[in-house]
Write a protein that holds these residues in place. Structure first.
Motif: not given
Ligand code: SF4
Ligand code: FSO
Length: 549
Positions: A3-6, A9, A15, A19-21, A23, A75
């Motif tokens: 995932c690299y949407q935010c 990342t 990620c 996820g850093v978030c 997830k 996110t």
């Molecule tokens: Fe995706 Fe979360 Fe990583 Fe952002 S931090 S890129 S939403 S997994």
């Protein structure tokens, strides 16, 4: 997972482990699969004309389903695997229903997305591996597909809020379907996909306009308002997220109960709307941007409601566990959902009962902040603003809309606001403002130097203000105005804000604190050449650059 949407990342590339978030990989996989199933539904629905949609029994609720599913994958919106599994099963049911109802794919008729089946979570995990972001091998095609999809997620969020207030637009839904289907279509070239990205921006403007109409039509035009940032003595409920239709119902249901309502982060603009600010027990805004919630929720004492993102997974043993509720697209394992009545209204009884047993919030700040400078209010001040520009009292406007986040590099925005020359005005919207809205930057002839239009979707207001100034100053090109754009992004709603600004012809936008990982070098090159997109540098250098020194 990939995932690299935010913006946060991992390593600025993607990620892959977690996820850093916060997830988990399993959740990321389920989100990928949900997006994939939506593409199948979209291929089938692409054939539905505008007119045929009104009386189609099979399609009832599908518009909302598509928007809500997209929103769930934004996110920090939803961390609940069970909710995603339910949504995927529902999506497959819808797909089969469409086929049974006679819907025929106009393109990609042999695609796996129209026939694959999964039922158990294990099957979903196994299937997800082959349908995620990396299933598109060419990095430029992948970049453009994801740029459209991320913009679409933001657009869907705005559409859902408008829809919750009864405002709909079938053309926007048709575009969502076209966009989703197009990202599976290998016959589309890089140029076709660039056009799709720009079209996403155009529909982003439409979705923001619809939401503006919904919010202002329902609650009145935002007006200059002083918002208390201290606390009262009653127990409170803290509302986070963006959905005004939820907070109005909560305000109605808590009236006279002895429970006060506070806003958090992106709910702050609630205070600006006449029909919302009239509630006496809407006491103030508690705290700052979303990423400070782990500390701020501890001291709030009362229950918390997430109407949308941004959720931060709580620390083990957090005192607010057992008191957090979610609704709409938001979700977190173990957190209670707000009860939805048969007619779609919400029942907040459980939250209110918990609140009554809680202590009042602990005061973490005192004083007030001023906001409510959406288009209607700013137009009312237009003469004053135009005079100030003509007299040279205002040299430049800085649009600093977007998101806040936890990265240290975002201190840039506080420093930037502090160091801007005193004859400049900041136009803001979104949670980015918490980096500088308590700084006391003064005013110019009574016009505050930070003008907050509202939530991130209210960036639309900032665009309207720019268009109005262009008209007043009789300029040919919106880019000839003394307005600079220094936007902070974090998640996908900021992506649609950016694409919307591009579609309105705005150039030379600076985007930070880092450029999106999902932009391939070729796509960055296209954005630089055609739109003058740039990153950020040092505060001093950037101010010199923006001020033309
Ligand atoms: Fe995706 Fe979360 Fe990583 Fe952002 S931090 S890129 S939403 S997994
Ligand atoms: Fe912020 Fe979160 Fe509004 Fe976003 S609270 S980061 S862009 O959800 O949507 O500004």
């Amino acid at each position: 997972m990939f995932c690299y949407q935010c913006q946060e990342t991992a390593k600025g590339t993607g990620c892959t482990v977690r996820g850093v978030c916060g997830k988990q990989p399993e959740t990321a996989n389920l989100q990928d699969l949900l997006i994939y199933t939506l593409k199948g539904i979209s291929i089938l629905r692409e054939g539905h004309s505008l007119e045929s949609r009104d009386d189609c029994e099979v399609c009832k609720g599908v518009d909302y389903f598509i928007a809500n599913s997209l929103f769930m994958t934004i996110t920090n919106a939803n961390f609940d695997d069970e909710a995603f599994a339910v949504e995927i099963r529902k999506a497959l049911e819808i797909r089969e229903g469409l086929k049974d109802g006679g819907c025929v794919a106009k393109r990609l008729a042999d695609h796996d997305v129209l026939t694959f089946t999964v039922d158990t979570v294990e099957e979903m995990q196994a299937k997800a591996i082959s349908v995620g972001v990396l299933s598109t091998e060419n990095e430029d095609i992948r970049s453009l597909r994801e740029l459209s999809i991320y913009g679409l997620k933001g657009l869907a969020a705005y559409y859902e809020h408008a829809n919750n207030l009864g405002y709909k637009n079938k053309e926007i839904v048709m575009f969502m379907e076209k966009c989703l289907a197009s990202t599976l279509d290998d016959s589309l070239s890089v140029d076709d996909l660039i056009a799709l990205v720009l079209e996403t921006g155009k529909f982003g403007v439409d979705a923001m306009a619809l939401l503006d109409k919904a919010n202002c039509g329902t609650f009145g035009n935002p007006e200059i308002t002083e918002v208390n940032i201290g606390v009262g003595t009653n127990p409170g409920i803290l509302v986070s997220g963006h959905d005004l239709n939820d907070i109005v119902q909560l305000l109605e249901q808590t009236e006279g109960t002895g429970v006060d309502i506070y806003t958090h982060s992106e709910m702050l603009p609630t205070h600006y709307y006449p029909k919302l600010k009239k509630f006496k027990h809407l006491v103030g805004n508690y705290g700052n941007a979303w990423w400070k919630q782990k500390e701020e929720f501890e001291s709030f004492n009362g229950p918390i409601i997430f109407t949308t993102n941004c959720i931060v997974p709580p620390k083990a043993g957090a005192s607010y566990e057992g008191k957090v509720f979610t609704t709409n697209a938001a979700g977190y394992p173990g957190w209670e959902r707000i009860t939805v009545n048969e007619d779609g209204t919400k029942d907040f009884t459980n939250v209110i009962e918990i609140a009554k047993t809680c202590k009042a919030p602990i005061e973490i700040e005192t004083g007030s902040i001023v906001g409510g400078f959406a288009h209607h209010q700013v137009f009312a001040l237009a003469d004053k603003i135009v005079d100030a520009v003509k007299s040279g009292a205002i040299k430049k406007f800085f649009v600093m809309a977007g998101c806040d986040g936890r990265m240290k590099s975002r201190d840039y925005y506080t420093e930037f606001a502090e160091k801007l020359p005193k004859d400049t005005i900041i136009l803001t919207a979104g949670c980015a403002k918490f980096r500088y809205n308590k700084l006391n930057l003064g005013d110019i002839g009574g016009i505050p130097r930070v003008l907050d239009a509202g939530q991130c979707n209210d960036s639309y207001s900032l665009a309207l203000i720019a268009l109005k100034l262009k008209e007043v100053f009789e300029l040919e090109d919106i880019n000839d105005l003394p307005i600079a754009y220094n936007i902070a992004w974090y998640e996908q709603k900021a992506v649609i804000v950016l694409l919307a600004l591009l579609s309105l012809g705005i150039k030379n936008i600076h985007l930070g604190p880092t450029l999106p990982a999902f932009l391939s070098p070729t796509v960055v090159d296209v954005l630089v050449k055609n739109f003058g997109i740039a990153g950020i540098g040092s505060v001093d250098d950037d101010i010199k650059l923006f001020m033309g020194e």
